[in-house]
Design a protein around this motif. Structure first.
Motif, PDB file in Angstrom:
ATOM      1  N   ILE A  38     -15.981 -10.165   1.148  1.00 18.96           N
ATOM      2  CA  ILE A  38     -17.346  -9.975   0.646  1.00 18.96           C
ATOM      3  C   ILE A  38     -17.974  -8.718   1.223  1.00 18.96           C
ATOM      4  CG2 ILE A  38     -19.688 -10.936   0.761  1.00 18.96           C
ATOM      5  CD1 ILE A  38     -18.367 -13.708   0.525  1.00 18.96           C
ATOM      6  N   PHE A  39     -17.822  -8.495   2.535  1.00 18.19           N
ATOM      7  CA  PHE A  39     -18.448  -7.330   3.163  1.00 18.19           C
ATOM      8  C   PHE A  39     -17.882  -6.025   2.625  1.00 18.19           C
ATOM      9  CE2 PHE A  39     -19.405 -10.079   7.075  1.00 18.19           C
ATOM     10  CZ  PHE A  39     -20.623 -10.447   6.557  1.00 18.19           C
ATOM     11  N   VAL A  40     -16.572  -5.949   2.503  1.00 17.07           N
ATOM     12  CA  VAL A  40     -15.953  -4.720   1.998  1.00 17.07           C
ATOM     13  C   VAL A  40     -16.350  -4.485   0.546  1.00 17.07           C
ATOM     14  CG1 VAL A  40     -13.751  -3.650   1.428  1.00 17.07           C
ATOM     15  CG2 VAL A  40     -14.044  -4.756   3.620  1.00 17.07           C
ATOM     16  N   GLY A  41     -16.318  -5.530  -0.268  1.00 15.33           N
ATOM     17  CA  GLY A  41     -16.690  -5.385  -1.672  1.00 15.33           C
ATOM     18  C   GLY A  41     -18.141  -4.996  -1.860  1.00 15.33           C
ATOM     19  N   ARG A  54     -18.299   4.517 -12.141  1.00 14.95           N
ATOM     20  CA  ARG A  54     -18.255   3.378 -11.215  1.00 14.95           C
ATOM     21  C   ARG A  54     -17.274   2.298 -11.650  1.00 14.95           C
ATOM     22  NH1 ARG A  54     -23.454   3.439 -13.126  1.00 14.95           N
ATOM     23  NH2 ARG A  54     -23.819   1.988 -14.842  1.00 14.95           N
ATOM     24  N   GLU A  55     -17.052   2.151 -12.958  1.00 15.66           N
ATOM     25  CA  GLU A  55     -16.121   1.125 -13.432  1.00 15.66           C
ATOM     26  C   GLU A  55     -14.683   1.423 -13.015  1.00 15.66           C
ATOM     27  OE1 GLU A  55     -18.174   2.710 -15.673  1.00 15.66           O
ATOM     28  OE2 GLU A  55     -19.708   1.162 -15.863  1.00 15.66           O
ATOM     29  N   ILE A  56     -14.366   2.692 -12.896  1.00 20.84           N
ATOM     30  CA  ILE A  56     -13.011   3.091 -12.498  1.00 20.84           C
ATOM     31  C   ILE A  56     -12.945   3.356 -11.001  1.00 20.84           C
ATOM     32  CG2 ILE A  56     -11.261   4.884 -12.779  1.00 20.84           C
ATOM     33  CD1 ILE A  56     -12.241   5.166 -15.662  1.00 20.84           C
ATOM     34  N   LEU A  57     -14.011   3.905 -10.439  1.00 19.31           N
ATOM     35  CA  LEU A  57     -14.006   4.307  -9.035  1.00 19.31           C
ATOM     36  C   LEU A  57     -13.977   3.120  -8.075  1.00 19.31           C
ATOM     37  CD1 LEU A  57     -14.129   6.753  -7.176  1.00 19.31           C
ATOM     38  CD2 LEU A  57     -16.609   6.600  -7.250  1.00 19.31           C
ATOM     39  N   LEU A  58     -14.690   2.057  -8.375  1.00 19.17           N
ATOM     40  CA  LEU A  58     -14.747   0.915  -7.453  1.00 19.17           C
ATOM     41  C   LEU A  58     -13.380   0.278  -7.217  1.00 19.17           C
ATOM     42  CD1 LEU A  58     -16.394  -0.950  -5.667  1.00 19.17           C
ATOM     43  CD2 LEU A  58     -16.828  -2.363  -7.676  1.00 19.17           C
ATOM     44  N   PRO A  59     -12.595  -0.057  -8.236  1.00 17.44           N
ATOM     45  CA  PRO A  59     -11.279  -0.631  -7.938  1.00 17.44           C
ATOM     46  C   PRO A  59     -10.343   0.328  -7.226  1.00 17.44           C
ATOM     47  CG  PRO A  59     -11.871  -1.020 -10.230  1.00 17.44           C
ATOM     48  CD  PRO A  59     -12.885  -0.103  -9.672  1.00 17.44           C
ATOM     49  N   VAL A  60     -10.461   1.612  -7.521  1.00 14.67           N
ATOM     50  CA  VAL A  60      -9.594   2.595  -6.867  1.00 14.67           C
ATOM     51  C   VAL A  60      -9.910   2.688  -5.384  1.00 14.67           C
ATOM     52  CG1 VAL A  60      -9.067   5.062  -6.766  1.00 14.67           C
ATOM     53  CG2 VAL A  60      -9.175   3.907  -8.968  1.00 14.67           C
ATOM     54  N   ILE A  61     -11.180   2.622  -5.038  1.00 17.74           N
ATOM     55  CA  ILE A  61     -11.575   2.680  -3.624  1.00 17.74           C
ATOM     56  C   ILE A  61     -11.389   1.320  -2.951  1.00 17.74           C
ATOM     57  CG2 ILE A  61     -13.526   3.034  -2.071  1.00 17.74           C
ATOM     58  CD1 ILE A  61     -14.624   5.027  -4.025  1.00 17.74           C
ATOM     59  N   LEU A  62     -11.674   0.255  -3.656  1.00 13.32           N
ATOM     60  CA  LEU A  62     -11.670  -1.081  -3.069  1.00 13.32           C
ATOM     61  C   LEU A  62     -10.271  -1.576  -2.720  1.00 13.32           C
ATOM     62  CD1 LEU A  62     -13.614  -3.436  -2.422  1.00 13.32           C
ATOM     63  CD2 LEU A  62     -13.135  -4.315  -4.687  1.00 13.32           C
ATOM     64  N   PHE A  63      -9.301  -1.316  -3.570  1.00 15.95           N
ATOM     65  CA  PHE A  63      -7.958  -1.858  -3.354  1.00 15.95           C
ATOM     66  C   PHE A  63      -7.333  -1.418  -2.034  1.00 15.95           C
ATOM     67  CE2 PHE A  63      -3.332  -1.891  -4.161  1.00 15.95           C
ATOM     68  CZ  PHE A  63      -3.187  -3.263  -4.308  1.00 15.95           C
ATOM     69  N   PRO A  64      -7.300  -0.129  -1.694  1.00 13.13           N
ATOM     70  CA  PRO A  64      -6.685   0.247  -0.405  1.00 13.13           C
ATOM     71  C   PRO A  64      -7.432  -0.275   0.816  1.00 13.13           C
ATOM     72  CG  PRO A  64      -6.985   2.180  -1.784  1.00 13.13           C
ATOM     73  CD  PRO A  64      -7.677   1.047  -2.461  1.00 13.13           C
ATOM     74  N   VAL A  65      -8.736  -0.460   0.690  1.00  8.01           N
ATOM     75  CA  VAL A  65      -9.515  -0.949   1.832  1.00  8.01           C
ATOM     76  C   VAL A  65      -9.339  -2.454   2.000  1.00  8.01           C
ATOM     77  CG1 VAL A  65     -11.846  -1.099   2.783  1.00  8.01           C
ATOM     78  CG2 VAL A  65     -11.156   0.941   1.570  1.00  8.01           C
ATOM     79  N   LEU A  66      -9.105  -3.169   0.913  1.00  4.81           N
ATOM     80  CA  LEU A  66      -8.925  -4.622   0.990  1.00  4.81           C
ATOM     81  C   LEU A  66      -7.529  -5.037   1.438  1.00  4.81           C
ATOM     82  CD1 LEU A  66     -10.770  -6.188  -2.055  1.00  4.81           C
ATOM     83  CD2 LEU A  66     -11.292  -6.436   0.353  1.00  4.81           C
ATOM     84  N   ILE A  67      -6.562  -4.159   1.350  1.00  2.00           N
ATOM     85  CA  ILE A  67      -5.188  -4.505   1.728  1.00  2.00           C
ATOM     86  C   ILE A  67      -5.107  -5.031   3.169  1.00  2.00           C
ATOM     87  CG2 ILE A  67      -2.881  -3.527   2.147  1.00  2.00           C
ATOM     88  CD1 ILE A  67      -3.245  -3.869  -0.730  1.00  2.00           C
ATOM     89  N   PRO A  68      -5.690  -4.366   4.181  1.00  8.52           N
ATOM     90  CA  PRO A  68      -5.617  -4.939   5.541  1.00  8.52           C
ATOM     91  C   PRO A  68      -6.323  -6.285   5.675  1.00  8.52           C
ATOM     92  CG  PRO A  68      -6.246  -2.639   5.646  1.00  8.52           C
ATOM     93  CD  PRO A  68      -6.284  -3.028   4.205  1.00  8.52           C
ATOM     94  N   VAL A  69      -7.417  -6.479   4.964  1.00  9.09           N
ATOM     95  CA  VAL A  69      -8.134  -7.760   5.018  1.00  9.09           C
ATOM     96  C   VAL A  69      -7.262  -8.865   4.430  1.00  9.09           C
ATOM     97  CG1 VAL A  69     -10.150  -9.014   4.181  1.00  9.09           C
ATOM     98  CG2 VAL A  69     -10.388  -6.648   4.912  1.00  9.09           C
ATOM     99  N   ILE A  70      -6.645  -8.591   3.298  1.00  7.93           N
ATOM    100  CA  ILE A  70      -5.807  -9.594   2.648  1.00  7.93           C
ATOM    101  C   ILE A  70      -4.565  -9.895   3.480  1.00  7.93           C
ATOM    102  CG2 ILE A  70      -4.367 -10.032   0.622  1.00  7.93           C
ATOM    103  CD1 ILE A  70      -6.475  -8.490  -1.005  1.00  7.93           C
TER     104      ILE A  70
END
Length: 96
Positions: A38-41, A54-70
């Motif tokens: 939730i915090f990262v998103g 923003r529709e394309i940029l958010l998943p591109v930025i979000l995916f690499p940052v969420l990998i360590p959390v997941i």
């Protein structure tokens, strides 16, 4: 998201015949993983809200940052389901 996790956890326990040795530890891991997601998103969606793409940029930025959390949440969940010992979780967190 948290409500869905709490609703599906008993279903998985029954269907897969899990013997959870430390249910409190598993709930802590689920809560921490959910809050990390939730915090990262929220942070990254606030950063991309005023951009044109923003529709394309958010998943591109979000995916690499969420990998360590997941990966951390999956590893901690595996430790809690297999052994249920916090000490093993602390030892494995030392290398992240």
């Amino acid at each position: 998201m948290f409500l869905m996790e709490m609703a599906t956890l008993p279903i998985f326990i029954v269907l897969f015949s899990y013997e959870i040795k430390n249910i409190l530890g598993l709930i802590v891991v689920i809560i921490l993983g959910t809050f990390g997601f939730i915090f990262v998103g929220t942070l990254l969606s606030a950063l991309t809200v005023n951009t044109r793409t923003r529709e394309i940029l958010l998943p591109v930025i979000l995916f690499p940052v969420l990998i360590p959390v997941i990966l951390s949440a999956v590893s901690a969940t595996g430790i809690m389901l297999s052994t249920g010992i916090f000490r093993m979780l602390q030892e494995s967190c030392r290398y992240w």
